[in-house]
Design a protein around this motif. Sequence first.
Motif, PDB file in Angstrom:
ATOM      1  N   ASP A   1       0.733  -1.416   0.031  1.00  0.00           N
ATOM      2  CA  ASP A   1       0.133   0.109   0.105  1.00  0.00           C
ATOM      3  C   ASP A   1       0.930   1.090  -0.085  1.00  0.00           C
ATOM      4  O   ASP A   1       0.473   2.336   0.471  1.00  0.00           O
ATOM      5  N   TRP A   2       1.919   1.249  -0.444  1.00  0.00           N
ATOM      6  CA  TRP A   2       3.010   2.401  -0.369  1.00  0.00           C
ATOM      7  C   TRP A   2       2.439   3.663  -1.065  1.00  0.00           C
ATOM      8  O   TRP A   2       1.721   3.742  -2.183  1.00  0.00           O
ATOM      9  N   ARG A   3       2.502   4.697  -0.115  1.00  0.00           N
ATOM     10  CA  ARG A   3       2.321   6.018  -0.418  1.00  0.00           C
ATOM     11  C   ARG A   3       3.474   6.963  -0.109  1.00  0.00           C
ATOM     12  O   ARG A   3       3.841   7.110   1.108  1.00  0.00           O
ATOM     13  N   PRO A   4       4.243   7.617  -0.804  1.00  0.00           N
ATOM     14  CA  PRO A   4       5.313   8.407  -0.583  1.00  0.00           C
ATOM     15  C   PRO A   4       4.835   9.866   0.080  1.00  0.00           C
ATOM     16  O   PRO A   4       5.127  11.039  -0.302  1.00  0.00           O
ATOM     17  N   THR A   5       4.206   9.709   1.064  1.00  0.00           N
ATOM     18  CA  THR A   5       3.616  11.107   1.718  1.00  0.00           C
ATOM     19  C   THR A   5       4.082  10.813   3.362  1.00  0.00           C
ATOM     20  O   THR A   5       4.324   9.723   3.688  1.00  0.00           O
ATOM     21  N   ALA A   6       4.236  12.123   3.841  1.00  0.00           N
ATOM     22  CA  ALA A   6       4.922  12.010   5.064  1.00  0.00           C
ATOM     23  C   ALA A   6       3.974  12.051   6.320  1.00  0.00           C
ATOM     24  O   ALA A   6       3.665  12.840   7.295  1.00  0.00           O
TER      25      ALA A   6
ATOM     26  N   VAL B   1      13.528   6.873   1.591  1.00  0.00           N
ATOM     27  CA  VAL B   1      13.185   6.951   3.088  1.00  0.00           C
ATOM     28  C   VAL B   1      12.322   8.268   3.306  1.00  0.00           C
ATOM     29  O   VAL B   1      12.880   9.323   3.052  1.00  0.00           O
ATOM     30  N   ILE B   2      11.434   8.260   4.149  1.00  0.00           N
ATOM     31  CA  ILE B   2      10.646   9.432   4.678  1.00  0.00           C
ATOM     32  C   ILE B   2      10.517   9.382   5.998  1.00  0.00           C
ATOM     33  O   ILE B   2       9.953   8.624   6.873  1.00  0.00           O
ATOM     34  N   GLN B   3      11.108  10.656   6.826  1.00  0.00           N
ATOM     35  CA  GLN B   3      11.193  10.545   8.141  1.00  0.00           C
ATOM     36  C   GLN B   3       9.730  10.978   8.723  1.00  0.00           C
ATOM     37  O   GLN B   3       9.107  11.983   7.857  1.00  0.00           O
ATOM     38  N   LEU B   4       9.112  10.569   9.851  1.00  0.00           N
ATOM     39  CA  LEU B   4       7.952  11.090  10.209  1.00  0.00           C
ATOM     40  C   LEU B   4       8.187  11.222  11.776  1.00  0.00           C
ATOM     41  O   LEU B   4       9.196  11.171  12.327  1.00  0.00           O
ATOM     42  N   ASN B   5       7.174  12.191  12.165  1.00  0.00           N
ATOM     43  CA  ASN B   5       7.327  12.912  13.393  1.00  0.00           C
ATOM     44  C   ASN B   5       8.530  13.505  13.974  1.00  0.00           C
ATOM     45  O   ASN B   5       9.079  13.134  14.862  1.00  0.00           O
ATOM     46  N   ASN B   6       9.180  14.142  12.969  1.00  0.00           N
ATOM     47  CA  ASN B   6      10.335  14.798  13.331  1.00  0.00           C
ATOM     48  C   ASN B   6      11.376  13.925  13.641  1.00  0.00           C
ATOM     49  O   ASN B   6      12.432  14.117  14.505  1.00  0.00           O
ATOM     50  N   GLY B   7      11.485  12.830  12.785  1.00  0.00           N
ATOM     51  CA  GLY B   7      12.539  11.939  12.834  1.00  0.00           C
ATOM     52  C   GLY B   7      12.384  10.677  13.948  1.00  0.00           C
ATOM     53  O   GLY B   7      13.322  10.101  14.137  1.00  0.00           O
ATOM     54  N   SER B   8      11.189  10.705  14.535  1.00  0.00           N
ATOM     55  CA  SER B   8      11.219   9.949  15.664  1.00  0.00           C
ATOM     56  C   SER B   8      11.046   8.387  14.991  1.00  0.00           C
ATOM     57  O   SER B   8      11.154   7.261  15.874  1.00  0.00           O
ATOM     58  N   LYS B   9      10.713   8.056  13.701  1.00  0.00           N
ATOM     59  CA  LYS B   9      10.549   6.830  13.010  1.00  0.00           C
ATOM     60  C   LYS B   9      10.564   7.560  11.610  1.00  0.00           C
ATOM     61  O   LYS B   9      10.651   8.429  11.080  1.00  0.00           O
TER      62      LYS B   9
ATOM     63  N   TYR C   1       0.886   3.122   5.170  1.00  0.00           N
ATOM     64  CA  TYR C   1       1.024   3.274   3.760  1.00  0.00           C
ATOM     65  C   TYR C   1       2.512   2.949   3.565  1.00  0.00           C
ATOM     66  O   TYR C   1       3.165   3.677   2.659  1.00  0.00           O
ATOM     67  N   GLY C   2       3.080   2.037   4.259  1.00  0.00           N
ATOM     68  CA  GLY C   2       4.434   1.616   3.872  1.00  0.00           C
ATOM     69  C   GLY C   2       5.129   0.879   4.999  1.00  0.00           C
ATOM     70  O   GLY C   2       4.281   0.580   5.989  1.00  0.00           O
ATOM     71  N   LEU C   3       6.560   0.436   4.996  1.00  0.00           N
ATOM     72  CA  LEU C   3       7.177  -0.354   5.872  1.00  0.00           C
ATOM     73  C   LEU C   3       7.641   0.726   6.862  1.00  0.00           C
ATOM     74  O   LEU C   3       7.959   1.902   6.425  1.00  0.00           O
ATOM     75  N   HIS C   4       7.857   0.262   7.992  1.00  0.00           N
ATOM     76  CA  HIS C   4       8.203   1.370   9.121  1.00  0.00           C
ATOM     77  C   HIS C   4       9.329   0.853  10.027  1.00  0.00           C
ATOM     78  O   HIS C   4       9.522  -0.321  10.140  1.00  0.00           O
ATOM     79  N   GLY C   5      10.131   2.091  10.522  1.00  0.00           N
ATOM     80  CA  GLY C   5      11.248   1.461  11.421  1.00  0.00           C
ATOM     81  C   GLY C   5      12.002   2.730  11.803  1.00  0.00           C
ATOM     82  O   GLY C   5      11.379   3.782  11.944  1.00  0.00           O
ATOM     83  N   TRP C   6      13.270   2.586  12.408  1.00  0.00           N
ATOM     84  CA  TRP C   6      14.422   3.879  12.811  1.00  0.00           C
ATOM     85  C   TRP C   6      15.331   3.732  11.891  1.00  0.00           C
ATOM     86  O   TRP C   6      16.145   2.859  11.843  1.00  0.00           O
ATOM     87  N   LEU C   7      15.242   4.717  10.948  1.00  0.00           N
ATOM     88  CA  LEU C   7      16.591   5.266  10.207  1.00  0.00           C
ATOM     89  C   LEU C   7      17.887   5.076  10.831  1.00  0.00           C
ATOM     90  O   LEU C   7      17.918   5.993  12.181  1.00  0.00           O
ATOM     91  N   TRP C   8      18.780   4.158  10.790  1.00  0.00           N
ATOM     92  CA  TRP C   8      19.990   4.183  11.480  1.00  0.00           C
ATOM     93  C   TRP C   8      19.757   3.971  12.904  1.00  0.00           C
ATOM     94  O   TRP C   8      20.793   4.144  13.576  1.00  0.00           O
ATOM     95  N   GLY C   9      18.724   3.253  13.435  1.00  0.00           N
ATOM     96  CA  GLY C   9      18.461   2.765  14.622  1.00  0.00           C
ATOM     97  C   GLY C   9      18.131   3.891  15.549  1.00  0.00           C
ATOM     98  O   GLY C   9      18.138   3.805  16.810  1.00  0.00           O
ATOM     99  N   ALA C  10      17.837   5.199  15.227  1.00  0.00           N
ATOM    100  CA  ALA C  10      17.729   6.436  15.928  1.00  0.00           C
ATOM    101  C   ALA C  10      16.077   6.760  15.793  1.00  0.00           C
ATOM    102  O   ALA C  10      15.820   6.742  14.618  1.00  0.00           O
ATOM    103  N   GLY C  11      15.645   7.112  16.919  1.00  0.00           N
ATOM    104  CA  GLY C  11      14.152   7.555  17.084  1.00  0.00           C
ATOM    105  C   GLY C  11      13.525   7.206  18.509  1.00  0.00           C
ATOM    106  O   GLY C  11      14.330   7.290  19.304  1.00  0.00           O
ATOM    107  N   SER C  12      12.357   7.196  18.331  1.00  0.00           N
ATOM    108  CA  SER C  12      11.543   7.147  19.813  1.00  0.00           C
ATOM    109  C   SER C  12      10.984   5.846  19.726  1.00  0.00           C
ATOM    110  O   SER C  12      10.022   5.531  18.925  1.00  0.00           O
ATOM    111  N   VAL C  13      11.019   5.063  20.814  1.00  0.00           N
ATOM    112  CA  VAL C  13      10.555   3.630  21.109  1.00  0.00           C
ATOM    113  C   VAL C  13       9.051   4.203  21.361  1.00  0.00           C
ATOM    114  O   VAL C  13       8.177   3.370  20.927  1.00  0.00           O
ATOM    115  N   GLU C  14       8.749   5.292  22.320  1.00  0.00           N
ATOM    116  CA  GLU C  14       7.410   5.596  22.557  1.00  0.00           C
ATOM    117  C   GLU C  14       6.551   5.747  21.553  1.00  0.00           C
ATOM    118  O   GLU C  14       5.333   5.400  21.318  1.00  0.00           O
TER     119      GLU C  14
END
Length: 229
Positions: free
Chosen positions: A61-66, A109-117, A70-83
């Motif tokens: 369901d990929w959509r290139p929107t912030a 890669v699209i950063q979400l919530n100010n880089g938290s994920k 609508y995509g796979l999720h994670g933490w870029l370079w392992g940095a972000g917020s667990v909560e």
Amino acid sequence: MTTTENKTANADQSTPILQPLTLAPGRALVLRVCHAGRVSHAREANGFTYPDVGGEVAAPDWRPTAVCGYGLHGWLWGAGSVESAGADWAFQTGANAEWLVLEVDASNVIQLNNGSKCKFPSAVVRYVGKLADCAALIMPHAPVGTGIIGAVASAGPRGTASAGPRGTASAGDGGTASAGDGGTASAGPRGTASAGDGGTASAGPRGTASAGDGGTASAGDGGTASAGD
């Protein structure tokens, strides 16, 4: 030992010998956590399952929107917020979580919530195992100073060690150690230790220790300790 063998070693609760990951230009590493069997923890994912090591995966369901979803999720370079990612469950006793290192096209890669994920359309699974091992594999490739979730950092006397959320940082005599939210930081005599909310900070004699709300701070003789509410 191959990466697949590393995963098997983790399953047997033995100590794996991690082989460094190679990464081509334009590629990036993403950390994520799944339930046992590599099943996504997101309710809206409806049991979406990631492949084993070496497998490729794409979001149907990929959509290139912030926006989240609508995509796979994670933490870029392992940095972000667990909560903010709703991944607190992975740190609970008996969570039976599986941690993944994914290789992705950095340009997608699209950063979400100010880089938290972050989110991305597709990935290759490079490793499945323990959080500390995933953090160790990502660390050599991450930008300098990245606070990697679950990382273990140590420094010798008068050195500085820092770790991201839920990580562990320790420094020798006269050093400085800092860890992100939920992490643990310790420093030797005359050192300084600080940890974020819910973390634990301890410092030796004449050191300074501080921890955020809900955390624990301890300092040795002549030191100063402070903790939040």
